[in-house]
Every structure is written in C-alpha cells, then in structure tokens.
Scaffold this active site. Structure first.
Site, PDB file in Angstrom:
ATOM      1  N   TYR A 204       8.701  15.476  -1.098  1.00  0.00           N
ATOM      2  CA  TYR A 204       9.345  14.984   0.517  1.00  0.00           C
ATOM      3  C   TYR A 204      10.489  16.132   0.307  1.00  0.00           C
ATOM      4  O   TYR A 204      10.728  16.520  -0.504  1.00  0.00           O
ATOM      5  CB  TYR A 204      10.426  13.580  -0.029  1.00  0.00           C
ATOM      6  CG  TYR A 204       9.717  12.359   0.464  1.00  0.00           C
ATOM      7  CD1 TYR A 204      10.838  12.366   1.519  1.00  0.00           C
ATOM      8  CD2 TYR A 204       9.551  11.806  -0.158  1.00  0.00           C
ATOM      9  CE1 TYR A 204       9.998  10.804   1.655  1.00  0.00           C
ATOM     10  CE2 TYR A 204       8.861  10.586  -0.397  1.00  0.00           C
ATOM     11  CZ  TYR A 204       9.253   9.880   1.089  1.00  0.00           C
ATOM     12  OH  TYR A 204       8.489   8.550   1.408  1.00  0.00           O
ATOM     13  N   HIS A 234       2.277  12.414   5.603  1.00  0.00           N
ATOM     14  CA  HIS A 234       2.363  10.899   5.755  1.00  0.00           C
ATOM     15  C   HIS A 234       3.154  10.459   6.796  1.00  0.00           C
ATOM     16  O   HIS A 234       3.008   9.725   6.883  1.00  0.00           O
ATOM     17  CB  HIS A 234       2.164  10.311   4.128  1.00  0.00           C
ATOM     18  CG  HIS A 234       2.209   8.795   4.139  1.00  0.00           C
ATOM     19  ND1 HIS A 234       3.570   8.496   4.056  1.00  0.00           N
ATOM     20  CD2 HIS A 234       1.612   8.059   4.682  1.00  0.00           C
ATOM     21  CE1 HIS A 234       3.578   7.035   4.612  1.00  0.00           C
ATOM     22  NE2 HIS A 234       2.127   6.695   4.745  1.00  0.00           N
ATOM     23  N   HIS A 304       7.652  13.538   4.542  1.00  0.00           N
ATOM     24  CA  HIS A 304       6.404  12.975   3.191  1.00  0.00           C
ATOM     25  C   HIS A 304       5.199  13.521   3.179  1.00  0.00           C
ATOM     26  O   HIS A 304       4.260  13.115   4.224  1.00  0.00           O
ATOM     27  CB  HIS A 304       6.796  11.547   3.302  1.00  0.00           C
ATOM     28  CG  HIS A 304       5.590  10.699   1.873  1.00  0.00           C
ATOM     29  ND1 HIS A 304       5.214   9.589   2.028  1.00  0.00           N
ATOM     30  CD2 HIS A 304       5.472  11.073   1.244  1.00  0.00           C
ATOM     31  CE1 HIS A 304       4.745   9.592   1.028  1.00  0.00           C
ATOM     32  NE2 HIS A 304       4.792  10.521   0.060  1.00  0.00           N
ATOM     33  N   HIS A 384       6.735  -0.212   8.332  1.00  0.00           N
ATOM     34  CA  HIS A 384       6.513   1.087   8.039  1.00  0.00           C
ATOM     35  C   HIS A 384       5.566   0.079   6.215  1.00  0.00           C
ATOM     36  O   HIS A 384       7.142   0.027   6.089  1.00  0.00           O
ATOM     37  CB  HIS A 384       7.536   2.688   7.599  1.00  0.00           C
ATOM     38  CG  HIS A 384       7.104   2.920   6.611  1.00  0.00           C
ATOM     39  ND1 HIS A 384       5.795   3.917   6.656  1.00  0.00           N
ATOM     40  CD2 HIS A 384       7.474   3.443   5.347  1.00  0.00           C
ATOM     41  CE1 HIS A 384       5.628   4.433   5.825  1.00  0.00           C
ATOM     42  NE2 HIS A 384       6.814   4.377   4.989  1.00  0.00           N
ATOM     43  N   HIS A 386       3.466   1.351   2.226  1.00  0.00           N
ATOM     44  CA  HIS A 386       2.768   2.188   1.606  1.00  0.00           C
ATOM     45  C   HIS A 386       0.646   0.853   1.232  1.00  0.00           C
ATOM     46  O   HIS A 386       0.648   0.263   2.357  1.00  0.00           O
ATOM     47  CB  HIS A 386       3.559   3.267   0.305  1.00  0.00           C
ATOM     48  CG  HIS A 386       3.931   3.853   1.223  1.00  0.00           C
ATOM     49  ND1 HIS A 386       4.884   3.857  -0.256  1.00  0.00           N
ATOM     50  CD2 HIS A 386       5.065   4.222   2.310  1.00  0.00           C
ATOM     51  CE1 HIS A 386       5.918   5.136   0.534  1.00  0.00           C
ATOM     52  NE2 HIS A 386       5.637   4.693   1.490  1.00  0.00           N
ATOM     53  N   MET A 459       7.411   0.271  -0.382  1.00  0.00           N
ATOM     54  CA  MET A 459       8.209   0.545   1.000  1.00  0.00           C
ATOM     55  C   MET A 459       8.601  -1.103   1.676  1.00  0.00           C
ATOM     56  O   MET A 459       7.254  -1.400   1.747  1.00  0.00           O
ATOM     57  CB  MET A 459       8.371   1.241   1.978  1.00  0.00           C
ATOM     58  CG  MET A 459       8.676   2.480   1.494  1.00  0.00           C
ATOM     59  SD  MET A 459       9.017   4.148   2.136  1.00  0.00           S
ATOM     60  CE  MET A 459      10.172   5.559   0.736  1.00  0.00           C
TER      61      MET A 459
END
Length: 599
Positions: A204, A234, A304, A384, A386, A459
């Site tokens: 990050y 990302h 990210h 959102h 992953h 997430m």
C-alpha cells in the site's frame, strides 16, 4: 456460478453506433478498437432486455448466457441479415460444435440492417429464464463474449465457426451510463511519480499533496483512473486531509510513513477505484467542494499494488484524474463507506467452503446522527472484496422493515469492480440501517482466510456516492470478540482448536490453529456467523466519532422466497421440422460423445 454472456455476432460497422447509443440506455465497446459494440435497455416492469449489436462485418451474429465463459451449456441467440431480411434464432450449446436450435423459440427480432461495412441485429428476450434451455440474466457481473464471421450462412442451419471472438465483463441489469465529460473540463491528477514498486506481493503506497488553488472555489464532478501499469495496480482511494504541514509531501509505502500520514486515514474518501472500473461522472447537479474558502485543500492517495510475482523491476505512475467545475452545483455530494472492519479480530473464512456469507451492519443510531433530515440519495455504489469474493449485496432497513437491496452483485468478479446503479431510486433517511453481505468461496483454499489488505486476505466494503452531502464518513462493524472466544473454547473442547485467551493476539493465534477438517467445525463456524450482536464504529467526514462505538443487535432477515419461473411464450415462428431433426441429431451426437468418454 458466474453468468457469462456469449455474443456470436456478424455485424458491419458504420456511424450507427451514435444513433444506437441514443436509443438504448447503455452502450459499451467490447473489443477495445470500436469494431464491436453492445447496446441494451432493461425494462424491469416487463421483465425484458432489448439488445442491439453492431460490428465491422457483414456476416452472422448471436448472443447468449454461459456458466463459465465457454460454449458448452450456453444459452445462445444467433442472427444475420439475408436479402434485406433479419433472421434471429434461439439456441443452446451442448459442446464446442454448432449449437442446436431450441425446440421453443423465446427471442423476438426487433430490427435488423446491413450496409457495406456494418450489420446491426436488435432483439428482445426475457430477463428471467422461462425454460431449461434458457438462462437467467442475474444482477451483477456478466462476462460478455462476442464473436463474428464475415459471411452469412448458406442455409438456415449452416452457421460457420466464428472468425473473431473476445470477452468483456459488463453489469447488464444495473449498469450505469458513462457520459463523457464536456470538452475543456478542467482536471488535475493525484498520482504517484515514477516510483519503484517494492517486490512484496502486497504494497500500500501513500502520497500526500496539496490540491490546485481555485480562488473562486472548485467542485469535483467526477474522476477516472490513470493507470501506468495494469499488471500490478489493484485499487486506489483518495482521502481528504486537513492542513497540517507535518505530513504534506510524504511519498512512500504506507507502513513506513504511517505515523506521518495517519491523520488522513481518518478522513472521508473523495474518490475510489478498483481494477476493471471506468470513469465516474456525478449527476449534473452534484459536486464535491475543494479549494476556495470552504473546500478541502489537501489529499492523500492510497494505492494498492498487487505484485503477485514479487518482481523488483516495476516502476509506476498511477492514480486518479479528477474533473471539476468552478460553478457551484445545486447539491454537494460525498462518499459513504459501509461494511466490515478491516483487518478486524473476528473476520475470517475457513478453507474448503463453497459459500460462506459474512454480514456487517450500520446502525440506525449512526445514520440518525450522520444523515440530514431530508435524507440523502444514492447515486452509485462501488462494491469491493478480494479474490475469494463471490457475491456482494447492500440491504436497507427502515423502522425494522426490510426495504430490500440497494445494490447486489451475484456474480462478483475481482477483475471487474465498477460502480453500479441502485436497483431502484434509493434515499437513505436518518434512522435507516444498512447491512452489507459478502459471499465467499474458499473451496479451493487449504488455509484459513483472514480479513486484511492483501489480495489473498479479504474485505467486504461498499462505497456509496450520495447527495446531498452527509456528515457520516464510514459505518463499519464486526462480530463481537466474545463470540469468537466462545467458538475457540468450543473448538478446544471438541478437539479441533486451541483456546489461548480473549485478548486480540490470543484470538488471532486461536483462529490460525482451528482445524476445519474435523467433524462439526464447519457447522460451528456457520453458527458463529449468525451471532446476534456486532460492534459498530461510526465516524464523521473529519474523522471524529459521530457517536461512541456501540454494540447492536443484527436484524433478522426473512428467507428469500423461491423465484417463480415466468411462463414461456413463443415470440417468433415455431421451430421448423428441419430444426427439430437437427436438434435430435445433435442430441444423439452428444450421447455418443458421452458414451465414448465412459468407455
């Protein structure tokens, strides 16, 4: 299973794209070079979708739905123009060969045209499938696969194999209209500057900067990605910051400069983007103020990088481009974040589960304190998670009554995370509560997945663009640690875990030690997900607590009713005798193929 749309198309391309774009609600170029366009309009009241396809060809065309992006088991429509007459057919694919005609034809030809360069086929079909050979178009991501051939078939059943094909993810039922910004719209960039990306798999990166000075005041009207290296970028967030000079002009991995930029993490985002997303343009009467006397002056980019191969040679300059105006709009907007506390002590998914639904909750007390009395309209939502994410939904409650989903994506695609429109006009009133639901598929994983920033961690977040602006920045929750302590104690008593204690690090160690291959472990985890109480954090746009952290009881949602399959109706002529013979022959061919494999 993710729904995939197959578009077998033979179409010729001219200046029709502009006129079709005006007649249909949504349009998207599928191939990247303006050779192949898809246009569509959804009528939820009638339960239909009108589709228009155009491409640079004068051959055959089609459309369909597939479970995995391949031809087998696909619901397909084919069509072309012959001697000025349009032909459209309802088919389904049994394998990698000519898809047979359906015994019952459930598509309607609306229009067809062709010139020296372009073929256009327009048709209508049901959203909900009405018989076994047809497939639903569900809310969420659909992979649109297109193909075409330069020639028409010689006979009604003589389709040749496509000459070109490709694919693109699209939100068909709740897509959004991406209008270009007016020519000359002023912009500024919030981007990294030729940074050397670390070789870690997850980084990050944080960069703080001062925004351009607009003496008369500026208002953000949208944003879009500036991507230098698609292989590793990302997602990105741009946060507002205050004017403290000690953390301006910081530029580096967030974990190394966190103490300096920490104040920015507490502020609300003004832009959010993830892989696959496109530009976002606010409604014409909405803007977010910046610069000038009352607008935000400073921001931080949080980017990210997903460097799976851990290469050390990546250099990148990526970020967000913001569009703005100096004319004050009637409404000021803001972005609200709801979902799961990350990383969180109690958020995890065991391995080997085809479906696990994690829910987080924004309380009525939080919205009562942070939403204006007239409420705030939801313009668009960015969902959102992953790589284990399979579906995401955002549900609204009012006075204890379930108002249904604001948005839902039943086929979440990690590589296509675009903003989607609400399923209906939605206003969040003070006292409403919101529930974010994420389905995860860990059936191919062997280790427990925990919440976190890494791509292989998880997430569950929704970003809502709302107007008028609200004082609420985020409303996040997690299951109470007491429930996790009870789960680990139960695991120890049944021989599939160890209880280390109740503090944060003891719980993390206990989660890592859980052995979900043991009998009863999965059932205990699903009971844990049904925990009645969660801890809710409610923060304002300046990072302060709107109300103290609170423990709330999660509402019980009734089970979804089983959908009723609509009645099938023939919309074009019945299948011909020749088509029925072809269908029977291909069924025999499929049977012979199956027998051969078995033998």
């Amino acid at each position: 299973m993710r729904v995939v749309l197959l578009l077998f198309t033979c179409i010729a391309f001219a200046s029709t794209s502009a006129s079709l774009s005006q007649r249909y609600d949504f349009s998207v170029n599928l191939d990247g070079d303006n050779t192949f366009w898809l246009h569509w309009t959804v009528d939820h009241a009638l339960g239909t979708i009108d589709v228009g396809i155009e491409a640079k060809t004068t051959g055959w065309v089609g459309f369909g739905l597939s479970p995995n992006g391949q031809m087998p088991d696909s619901d397909i429509v084919t069509g072309w123009v012959k001697d000025g007459k349009g032909i459209v057919q309802d088919r389904h694919s049994l394998g990698r060969f000519l898809p047979p005609l359906d015994p019952k034809q459930n598509v309607e030809l609306l229009a067809a045209s062709e010139d020296d360069t372009t073929t256009v086929i327009e048709f209508r079909r049901k959203i909900r499938a009405c018989e076994p050979n047809d497939t639903d178009i569900s809310p969420g991501t659909s992979n649109v696969i297109w193909a075409y051939h330069p020639k028409d078939p010689d006979t009604i059943n003589g389709l040749m194999q496509h000459q070109k094909m490709g694919s693109k993810s699209v939100n068909l039922l709740n897509g959004r209209i991406v209008k270009p910004f007016p020519s000359g719209t002023p912009t500024f960039d919030v981007i990294t500057d030729n940074i050397k990306v670390p070789s870690a798999d997850t980084t990050y990166w944080c960069k703080t900067m001062k925004l351009p000075v607009v003496p008369e005041g500026g208002y953000l009207i949208g944003f879009g990605p500036v991507i230098d290296n698609k292989a590793i970028v990302h997602h990105m967030l741009v946060y507002r910051c205050d004017s403290a000079a000690n953390y301006l002009h910081e530029d580096g991995p967030c974990n190394t400069i966190n103490d300096k930029v920490k104040p920015c993490w507490g502020f609300s985002p003004i832009g959010a983007w993830a892989v696959g997303g496109e530009e976002v343009r606010f409604p014409d009467d909405v803007g977010i103020p910046f610069s000038g006397k009352d607008g935000l002056q400073y921001v931080m980019l949080g980017l990210h990088y997903n460097n799976e191969k851990m290469r050390s040679d990546y250099v990148d300059s990526s970020g967000l481009k913001f569009y703005y105006t100096t004319k004050k709009p009637p409404n000021l907007g803001s972005i609200l974040e709801v979902g799961q506390i990350i990383p969180g002590d109690t958020f995890f998914i065991p391995p080997g589960l085809p479906k696990a639904t994690v829910k987080s909750y924004c309380s009525s007390q939080c919205t009562k304190a942070g939403i204006p009395s007239e409420g705030s309209k939801v313009f668009s939502v960015f969902l959102h998670s992953h790589t284990a994410g399979a579906a995401i939904r955002l549900r609204q409650f009012r006075n204890g009554r379930d108002l249904g989903y604001i948005v839902q994506n039943e086929h979440y695609d990690f590589n296509y995370q675009d903003y989607i429109l609400p399923l209906k006009n939605v206003t969040i009133l003070p006292g409403d509560s919101l529930q974010t639901e994420c389905d995860y598929d860990t059936s191919k994983r062997t280790m427990t997945t925990v919440g976190g920033l890494g791509t292989t961690q998880e997430m569950c977040i929704a970003f809502l663009i709302v107007y008028p602006a609200i004082s609420l920045q985020y409303c996040l929750s997690e299951i109470l640690p007491d429930y996790l302590s009870a789960l680990t104690e139960k695991a120890e008593s049944q021989g599939w875990g160890t209880y280390y204690g109740d503090d944060e690090y003891a719980l993390q160690e206990a989660v890592a030690a859980l052995n979900f291959s043991k009998p009863g472990a999965d059932a205990a985890y699903f009971d844990y997900l049904r925990s009645k109480k969660q801890n809710v954090r409610c923060r304002g746009v300046e990072g302060y607590k709107i109300i103290p952290d609170q423990i709330v009881t999660v509402p019980t949602v009734p089970a979804e009713p089983t959908p009723v399959r609509p009645q099938c109706t023939n919309t074009i002529a019945p299948t011909s005798a020749a088509a029925r013979v072809e269908y029977a022959f291909l069924q025999l061919l499929l049977l012979a193929t199956v027998i051969k494999r078995l033998c």
